[in-house]
Motif scaffolding. Structure first.
Motif, mmCIF file in Angstrom:
data_model
loop_
_atom_site.group_PDB
_atom_site.id
_atom_site.type_symbol
_atom_site.label_atom_id
_atom_site.label_comp_id
_atom_site.label_asym_id
_atom_site.label_seq_id
_atom_site.Cartn_x
_atom_site.Cartn_y
_atom_site.Cartn_z
ATOM 1 N N LYS A 18 0.843 -1.199 0.000
ATOM 2 C CA LYS A 18 0.000 0.000 0.000
ATOM 3 C C LYS A 18 0.873 1.242 0.000
ATOM 4 N N HIS A 19 0.400 2.238 -0.706
ATOM 5 C CA HIS A 19 1.074 3.541 -0.741
ATOM 6 C C HIS A 19 0.021 4.602 -0.468
ATOM 7 N N GLU A 20 0.095 5.232 0.706
ATOM 8 C CA GLU A 20 -0.852 6.297 1.030
ATOM 9 C C GLU A 20 -0.427 7.572 0.316
ATOM 10 N N LEU A 21 -1.408 8.274 -0.228
ATOM 11 C CA LEU A 21 -1.141 9.511 -0.964
ATOM 12 C C LEU A 21 -1.502 10.697 -0.063
ATOM 13 N N VAL A 22 -0.504 11.281 0.586
ATOM 14 C CA VAL A 22 -0.728 12.417 1.480
ATOM 15 C C VAL A 22 -0.080 13.693 0.944
ATOM 16 N N ASN A 23 0.870 13.546 0.018
ATOM 17 C CA ASN A 23 1.535 14.712 -0.563
ATOM 18 C C ASN A 23 0.827 15.128 -1.855
ATOM 19 N N ASP A 24 1.266 16.242 -2.420
ATOM 20 C CA ASP A 24 0.637 16.761 -3.638
ATOM 21 C C ASP A 24 1.136 16.083 -4.905
ATOM 22 N N ALA A 25 2.280 15.433 -4.853
ATOM 23 C CA ALA A 25 2.819 14.792 -6.062
ATOM 24 C C ALA A 25 3.695 13.608 -5.689
ATOM 25 N N TYR A 26 3.628 12.579 -6.526
ATOM 26 C CA TYR A 26 4.431 11.368 -6.357
ATOM 27 C C TYR A 26 4.940 10.928 -7.716
ATOM 28 N N SER A 27 6.203 10.534 -7.761
ATOM 29 C CA SER A 27 6.734 9.902 -8.971
ATOM 30 C C SER A 27 6.689 8.397 -8.748
ATOM 31 N N CYS A 28 6.484 7.666 -9.838
ATOM 32 C CA CYS A 28 6.350 6.216 -9.744
ATOM 33 C C CYS A 28 7.228 5.573 -10.808
ATOM 34 N N GLY A 29 7.988 4.550 -10.431
ATOM 35 C CA GLY A 29 8.833 3.875 -11.407
ATOM 36 C C GLY A 29 9.552 2.684 -10.821
ATOM 37 N N ARG A 30 10.392 2.088 -11.677
ATOM 38 C CA ARG A 30 11.101 0.854 -11.324
ATOM 39 C C ARG A 30 12.270 1.097 -10.370
ATOM 40 N N THR A 45 11.660 3.296 -15.753
ATOM 41 C CA THR A 45 12.427 3.969 -14.708
ATOM 42 C C THR A 45 11.617 5.102 -14.069
ATOM 43 N N HIS A 46 11.031 5.968 -14.888
ATOM 44 C CA HIS A 46 10.079 6.993 -14.431
ATOM 45 C C HIS A 46 8.819 6.769 -15.244
ATOM 46 N N HIS A 47 7.942 5.947 -14.729
ATOM 47 C CA HIS A 47 6.776 5.472 -15.480
ATOM 48 C C HIS A 47 5.644 6.496 -15.505
ATOM 49 N N CYS A 48 5.281 7.011 -14.322
ATOM 50 C CA CYS A 48 4.142 7.925 -14.252
ATOM 51 C C CYS A 48 4.246 8.782 -12.991
ATOM 52 N N ASP A 49 3.330 9.746 -12.897
ATOM 53 C CA ASP A 49 3.240 10.604 -11.719
ATOM 54 C C ASP A 49 1.801 10.641 -11.230
ATOM 55 N N PHE A 50 1.643 10.798 -9.928
ATOM 56 C CA PHE A 50 0.343 11.048 -9.319
ATOM 57 C C PHE A 50 0.400 12.481 -8.794
ATOM 58 N N VAL A 51 -0.465 13.342 -9.322
ATOM 59 C CA VAL A 51 -0.444 14.761 -8.963
ATOM 60 C C VAL A 51 -1.824 15.160 -8.456
ATOM 61 N N LYS A 52 -1.852 15.860 -7.314
ATOM 62 C CA LYS A 52 -3.132 16.297 -6.741
ATOM 63 C C LYS A 52 -3.541 17.626 -7.375
ATOM 64 N N ARG A 53 -4.759 17.632 -7.956
ATOM 65 C CA ARG A 53 -5.320 18.842 -8.565
ATOM 66 C C ARG A 53 -6.760 18.996 -8.099
ATOM 67 N N ASP A 54 -7.077 20.129 -7.538
ATOM 68 C CA ASP A 54 -8.447 20.417 -7.088
ATOM 69 C C ASP A 54 -9.003 19.310 -6.201
ATOM 70 N N GLY A 55 -8.188 18.781 -5.313
ATOM 71 C CA GLY A 55 -8.629 17.788 -4.350
ATOM 72 C C GLY A 55 -8.664 16.355 -4.856
ATOM 73 N N ALA A 56 -8.346 16.140 -6.124
ATOM 74 C CA ALA A 56 -8.354 14.787 -6.685
ATOM 75 C C ALA A 56 -6.978 14.489 -7.277
ATOM 76 N N TYR A 57 -6.629 13.217 -7.310
ATOM 77 C CA TYR A 57 -5.354 12.825 -7.895
ATOM 78 C C TYR A 57 -5.519 12.555 -9.382
ATOM 79 N N VAL A 58 -4.525 13.003 -10.135
ATOM 80 C CA VAL A 58 -4.472 12.788 -11.574
ATOM 81 C C VAL A 58 -3.271 11.901 -11.854
ATOM 82 N N LEU A 59 -3.478 10.884 -12.679
ATOM 83 C CA LEU A 59 -2.406 9.981 -13.082
ATOM 84 C C LEU A 59 -1.872 10.455 -14.426
ATOM 85 N N ILE A 60 -0.557 10.675 -14.512
ATOM 86 C CA ILE A 60 0.070 11.187 -15.735
ATOM 87 C C ILE A 60 1.156 10.209 -16.174
#
Length: 185
Positions: A18-30, A45-60
């Motif tokens: 499990k990875h709790e999302l408490v910050n505004d941005a997370y990088s995700c990769g191998r 290596t740098h697969h995607c990012d989770f970014v908080k926008r307007d109270g919701a997380y966006v996967l990029i």
């Protein structure tokens, strides 16, 4: 009040992480330098990012080799809803934000079957370019050369065995086979 959004890995080799999302941005990769480290060869290596926008997380997606999907649909950027199933390379992840008002309205198919399912069978499609360190291609010229070399080597060994067999068993000495001459005479 809504709970802390979290990512729960569903794929067998990392199931339950499990990875709790408490910050505004997370990088995700191998690689371990990423905020969310997924040690799997199908993950870039740098697969995607989770970014908080307007109270919701966006996967990029960050131009990953094997792509990123939400509910089995390839994405470049997608706002996440509660119970979305993410595919980061070949790894399936549940997005759980505990906010029942944000549950995905669409019925999603994850490929995960619990009734009569075989343990250890992945629902992720085959990733032909899964290993970024793989050299060459399937059925390439080097593979054909290797097959030819092995076939030639087998042929040479067979010829040597025939010649050796002839020398031992069929060469006559005084009208009798050589191996009998050396044993009995």
């Amino acid at each position: 009040m809504a709970g802390v959004p979290k990512l729960i890995i569903l794929s067998e080799q990392l199931r339950g992480q499990k990875h709790e999302l408490v910050n505004d941005a997370y990088s995700c990769g191998r690689v371990s330098e990423r905020d969310i480290h997924i040690p799997d060869p199908t993950v870039s290596t740098h697969h995607c990012d989770f970014v908080k926008r307007d109270g919701a997380y966006v996967l990029i997606d960050r131009n990953s080799t094997n792509g990123t999907r939400v509910n089995n649909i390839p994405i470049t950027e997608q706002e996440l809803q509660n119970t979305d199933i993410l595919q980061v390379g070949g790894i399936e992840i549940l997005y759980d934000c505990d906010d029942k008002s944000m549950t995905t309205v669409l019925k999603t198919t994850t490929g995960i079957k619990f009734d009569g399912a075989e343990v250890g069978v992945s629902t992720v499609t085959q990733m032909d370019n899964a290993d970024p360190f793989r050299k060459g291609s399937k059925g390439g010229k080097s593979q054909m050369i290797m097959i030819g070399f092995v076939a030639l080597l087998v042929l040479v060994v067979l010829i040597l065995l025939v010649v050796l067999g002839y020398i031992m068993f069929f060469r006559e000495t005084g009208g009798k086979p050589a191996f009998l001459t050396s044993l009995f005479y």
